[in-house]
Design a protein around this motif. Sequence first.
Motif, short mmCIF file in Angstrom:
data_model
loop_
_atom_site.label_atom_id
_atom_site.label_comp_id
_atom_site.label_asym_id
_atom_site.label_seq_id
_atom_site.Cartn_x
_atom_site.Cartn_y
_atom_site.Cartn_z
N ARG A 112 43.54 55.28 35.17
CA ARG A 112 44.66 56.19 35.45
C ARG A 112 45.30 55.86 36.80
N THR A 113 44.47 55.53 37.79
CA THR A 113 44.99 55.18 39.11
C THR A 113 45.81 53.89 39.05
N LEU A 114 45.27 52.88 38.35
CA LEU A 114 46.00 51.62 38.22
C LEU A 114 47.33 51.82 37.51
N LYS A 115 47.33 52.64 36.46
CA LYS A 115 48.58 52.92 35.74
C LYS A 115 49.60 53.58 36.68
N GLY A 116 49.11 54.47 37.54
CA GLY A 116 49.99 55.13 38.49
C GLY A 116 50.60 54.17 39.49
N TRP A 117 49.91 53.05 39.72
CA TRP A 117 50.43 52.02 40.63
C TRP A 117 51.31 51.00 39.91
N GLY A 118 51.52 51.21 38.61
CA GLY A 118 52.38 50.33 37.84
C GLY A 118 51.67 49.17 37.18
N CYS A 119 50.34 49.15 37.22
CA CYS A 119 49.59 48.02 36.68
C CYS A 119 49.71 47.95 35.16
N GLU A 120 49.96 46.74 34.66
CA GLU A 120 50.08 46.51 33.22
C GLU A 120 48.97 45.61 32.67
N GLU A 121 48.27 44.91 33.56
CA GLU A 121 47.26 43.95 33.11
C GLU A 121 46.13 43.85 34.13
N ILE A 122 44.89 43.86 33.65
CA ILE A 122 43.74 43.68 34.54
C ILE A 122 42.93 42.47 34.10
N ILE A 123 42.44 41.74 35.09
CA ILE A 123 41.56 40.60 34.86
C ILE A 123 40.23 40.93 35.53
N LEU A 124 39.20 41.08 34.73
CA LEU A 124 37.88 41.45 35.23
C LEU A 124 37.01 40.20 35.32
N LEU A 125 36.33 40.04 36.45
CA LEU A 125 35.44 38.89 36.64
C LEU A 125 34.00 39.36 36.69
N GLY A 126 33.12 38.59 36.07
CA GLY A 126 31.70 38.91 36.09
C GLY A 126 30.87 37.64 36.08
N GLY A 141 34.72 34.52 27.60
CA GLY A 141 35.79 35.49 27.74
C GLY A 141 35.71 36.61 26.72
N ILE A 142 36.11 37.79 27.14
CA ILE A 142 36.20 38.96 26.27
C ILE A 142 37.62 39.51 26.43
N VAL A 143 38.28 39.82 25.33
CA VAL A 143 39.69 40.20 25.37
C VAL A 143 39.92 41.44 24.51
N ASN A 144 41.13 42.02 24.67
CA ASN A 144 41.47 43.17 23.83
C ASN A 144 42.77 42.97 23.05
N ASP A 145 43.29 41.71 23.03
CA ASP A 145 44.46 41.44 22.20
C ASP A 145 44.56 39.94 21.94
N ILE A 186 36.44 37.64 32.23
CA ILE A 186 35.94 36.27 32.30
C ILE A 186 34.58 36.29 33.00
N TRP A 187 33.59 35.68 32.35
CA TRP A 187 32.22 35.68 32.87
C TRP A 187 31.75 34.26 33.13
N SER A 188 31.18 34.06 34.30
CA SER A 188 30.51 32.79 34.61
C SER A 188 29.03 32.96 34.33
N HIS A 189 28.39 31.89 33.87
CA HIS A 189 26.97 31.93 33.53
C HIS A 189 26.20 31.14 34.58
N PHE A 190 25.32 31.85 35.29
CA PHE A 190 24.65 31.32 36.47
C PHE A 190 23.22 30.91 36.12
N PRO A 191 22.79 29.70 36.52
CA PRO A 191 21.42 29.25 36.20
C PRO A 191 20.38 30.23 36.74
N SER A 192 19.48 30.66 35.89
CA SER A 192 18.52 31.68 36.28
C SER A 192 17.55 31.20 37.36
N TYR A 193 17.37 29.88 37.48
CA TYR A 193 16.41 29.35 38.45
C TYR A 193 17.04 29.03 39.80
#
Length: 284
Positions: A112-126, A141-145, A186-193
């Motif tokens: 809701r806050t992002l919408k109030g700032w005019g945001c139309e698209e978010i890119i989430l990193l993990g 990658g995980i997407v909604n469209d 978008i997710w990066s996969h990090f070596p567990s060791y």
Amino acid sequence: MEIHTIVDPIRIRRAVLGFSGWPDAGKTIQQTFSELNKVLPCRAAAEWDLDGFWHTESSRPLISVRHGQIKSMDWPTYRFSLCNSPDAEPILVGMGPEPTIHWRPFARKFIRTLKGWGCEEIILLGSVYDEVFHDEILLTGIVNDSQGYNQVQALGCRQIEYTGPGAIHAVLMEYASKSQMRALSIWSHFPSYLNAPHELLIARLLHAIGTILDVEFKTDHLSQIWERRQKEIEELIENELELRQAMETQKEPGFFQPPVQPSAKVIEIDEFLRRRRERRADKE
């Protein structure tokens, strides 16, 4: 708690967002944002005191004590910055701890806050720990469209099949869809060791962000640092039988494995570096 705005008004169309904690294996996302802030002129735009969205079993405020007196106390806070590029529109960058409770109220207020700032698209990193080797670069990658699907495909991100523990990213994507806001993760996969930064992963994430935002990020210095680190890792693998055996027992890459304590067969790089330095010191 209310979100305190430092820049008023905030008007942006796109936001790049990350969270520390569980969805930031190897602190890859924090380091990616640090590199981004070095390249783009950024200024503080807003702060959100996350009181009500965390508990002491998983997070605590950081205090600074000097000469027996408390000098400062840093509460869990999500921070937004406005970043400008000479050749592209301003973007909002957000980074802070992943909330540990009340995810749905958090996500509703966040979107809701992002919408109030005019945001139309978010890119989430993990970033997640996975059974991948240090010389493998795996982004998913995980997407909604359909547009997001084409974007992550063009970036070389794999599409995943996964059932298991989720991150706040999934909840934000759900509420973004309900608000007619585009979202991709978008997710990066990090070596567990690996117990050291992975500069090549950071460079790939910056490339992905830059491609989506039409901004060029210079990453030559990260590649150079990684070349030196990789050479050191390869020398360890070659010279240390225990580490070589541990590497050979690694499974084929899996997807979105939650962070786990390294098993007895998985050797952390820092421990080997320390032991090698000690042996060299003894010889000298």
